[in-house]
Motif scaffolding. Structure first.
Motif, short mmCIF file in Angstrom:
data_model
loop_
_atom_site.label_atom_id
_atom_site.label_comp_id
_atom_site.label_asym_id
_atom_site.label_seq_id
_atom_site.Cartn_x
_atom_site.Cartn_y
_atom_site.Cartn_z
N GLY A 77 0.79 -1.23 0.00
CA GLY A 77 0.00 0.00 0.00
C GLY A 77 0.82 1.27 0.00
N THR A 78 2.14 1.15 -0.17
CA THR A 78 2.97 2.35 -0.24
C THR A 78 3.35 2.64 -1.68
N LEU A 79 3.74 3.88 -1.91
CA LEU A 79 4.14 4.31 -3.24
C LEU A 79 5.51 4.97 -3.16
N ASP A 80 6.30 4.79 -4.19
CA ASP A 80 7.53 5.55 -4.32
C ASP A 80 7.24 6.70 -5.28
N ILE A 81 7.48 7.92 -4.80
CA ILE A 81 7.21 9.11 -5.60
C ILE A 81 8.52 9.84 -5.84
N GLU A 82 8.77 10.17 -7.12
CA GLU A 82 9.96 10.95 -7.46
C GLU A 82 9.58 12.43 -7.40
N VAL A 83 10.17 13.12 -6.43
CA VAL A 83 9.86 14.52 -6.21
C VAL A 83 10.70 15.40 -7.12
N SER A 84 11.96 15.05 -7.29
CA SER A 84 12.88 15.78 -8.15
C SER A 84 13.78 14.74 -8.81
N ASP A 85 14.67 15.16 -9.68
CA ASP A 85 15.57 14.22 -10.34
C ASP A 85 16.42 13.50 -9.29
N GLY A 86 16.24 12.20 -9.18
CA GLY A 86 17.02 11.40 -8.25
C GLY A 86 16.54 11.45 -6.81
N VAL A 87 15.48 12.17 -6.50
CA VAL A 87 14.96 12.26 -5.13
C VAL A 87 13.64 11.51 -5.07
N LYS A 88 13.65 10.38 -4.35
CA LYS A 88 12.44 9.57 -4.23
C LYS A 88 11.97 9.55 -2.79
N VAL A 89 10.66 9.56 -2.63
CA VAL A 89 10.04 9.55 -1.32
C VAL A 89 9.04 8.40 -1.30
N ARG A 90 9.02 7.65 -0.19
CA ARG A 90 8.02 6.59 -0.05
C ARG A 90 6.89 7.11 0.83
N VAL A 91 5.66 7.04 0.34
CA VAL A 91 4.49 7.52 1.08
C VAL A 91 3.42 6.43 1.11
N LEU A 92 2.53 6.54 2.07
CA LEU A 92 1.39 5.65 2.13
C LEU A 92 0.39 6.03 1.05
N GLY A 93 -0.26 5.04 0.47
CA GLY A 93 -1.23 5.33 -0.58
C GLY A 93 -2.42 6.14 -0.09
N GLY A 94 -2.79 5.97 1.17
CA GLY A 94 -3.93 6.69 1.72
C GLY A 94 -3.71 8.17 1.89
N THR A 95 -2.45 8.61 1.80
CA THR A 95 -2.17 10.04 1.97
C THR A 95 -2.29 10.82 0.67
N LEU A 96 -2.62 10.15 -0.41
CA LEU A 96 -2.80 10.87 -1.68
C LEU A 96 -4.06 11.71 -1.61
N SER A 97 -3.95 12.95 -2.03
CA SER A 97 -5.14 13.80 -2.04
C SER A 97 -5.69 13.98 -3.45
N ASN A 98 -4.83 13.86 -4.47
CA ASN A 98 -5.31 14.08 -5.82
C ASN A 98 -4.35 13.43 -6.82
N VAL A 99 -4.89 12.99 -7.93
CA VAL A 99 -4.09 12.51 -9.05
C VAL A 99 -4.19 13.57 -10.13
N ILE A 100 -3.05 14.22 -10.42
CA ILE A 100 -3.04 15.34 -11.37
C ILE A 100 -3.21 14.85 -12.80
N SER A 101 -2.37 13.92 -13.22
CA SER A 101 -2.48 13.43 -14.59
C SER A 101 -2.27 11.93 -14.59
N LYS A 102 -3.11 11.26 -15.37
CA LYS A 102 -3.03 9.81 -15.49
C LYS A 102 -2.23 9.47 -16.73
N THR A 103 -1.50 8.36 -16.66
CA THR A 103 -0.76 7.87 -17.82
C THR A 103 -1.63 6.89 -18.57
N GLU A 104 -1.27 6.64 -19.80
CA GLU A 104 -1.95 5.66 -20.60
C GLU A 104 -1.56 4.26 -20.13
#
Length: 107
Positions: A77-104
């Motif tokens: 249930g966690t996600l790895d999010i790349e905040v900047s080039d080479g900077v990754k953060v692991r967050v819980l999926g429940g803390t997402l507030s919005n999905v800005i753009s979806k990929t195909e």
């Protein structure tokens, strides 16, 4: 004899119907259900569906205001999010507030 005797009035009509005594309580609960509880349940259901649909490459915003791109969706249930080039953060999926753009979806 300047004082006239006071007489108590006779008892009122029959006792009120017990259902009519609880009618205001039932009405208040029904109003609260339709104005507060039901919309909150719909919102929670939509949020769970949004979290379940997140995949790699989606741009998301967390509840803390972190904006980034999902690089990995883990089974716990966690996600790895790349905040900047080479900077990754692991967050819980429940803390997402919005999905800005979806990929195909990948073929």
């Amino acid at each position: 004899m300047f004082v006239t005797p006071a007489y108590a009035q006779a008892a009122g009509g029959a006792a009120a119907n017990p259902i009519m005594q609880f009618a205001p309580l039932i009405l208040i609960f029904a109003i609260m259900y339709f104005l507060m509880i039901r919309p909150q349940q719909k919102k929670a259901k939509a949020h769970q569906a949004m979290i379940a649909a997140v995949r790699r490459g989606d741009e998301v915003v967390t509840a803390g205001g972190i904006y980034g791109k999902v690089t990995k969706v883990r089974e716990d249930g966690t996600l790895d999010i790349e905040v900047s080039d080479g900077v990754k953060v692991r967050v819980l999926g429940g803390t997402l507030s919005n999905v800005i753009s979806k990929t195909e979806p990948a073929s």
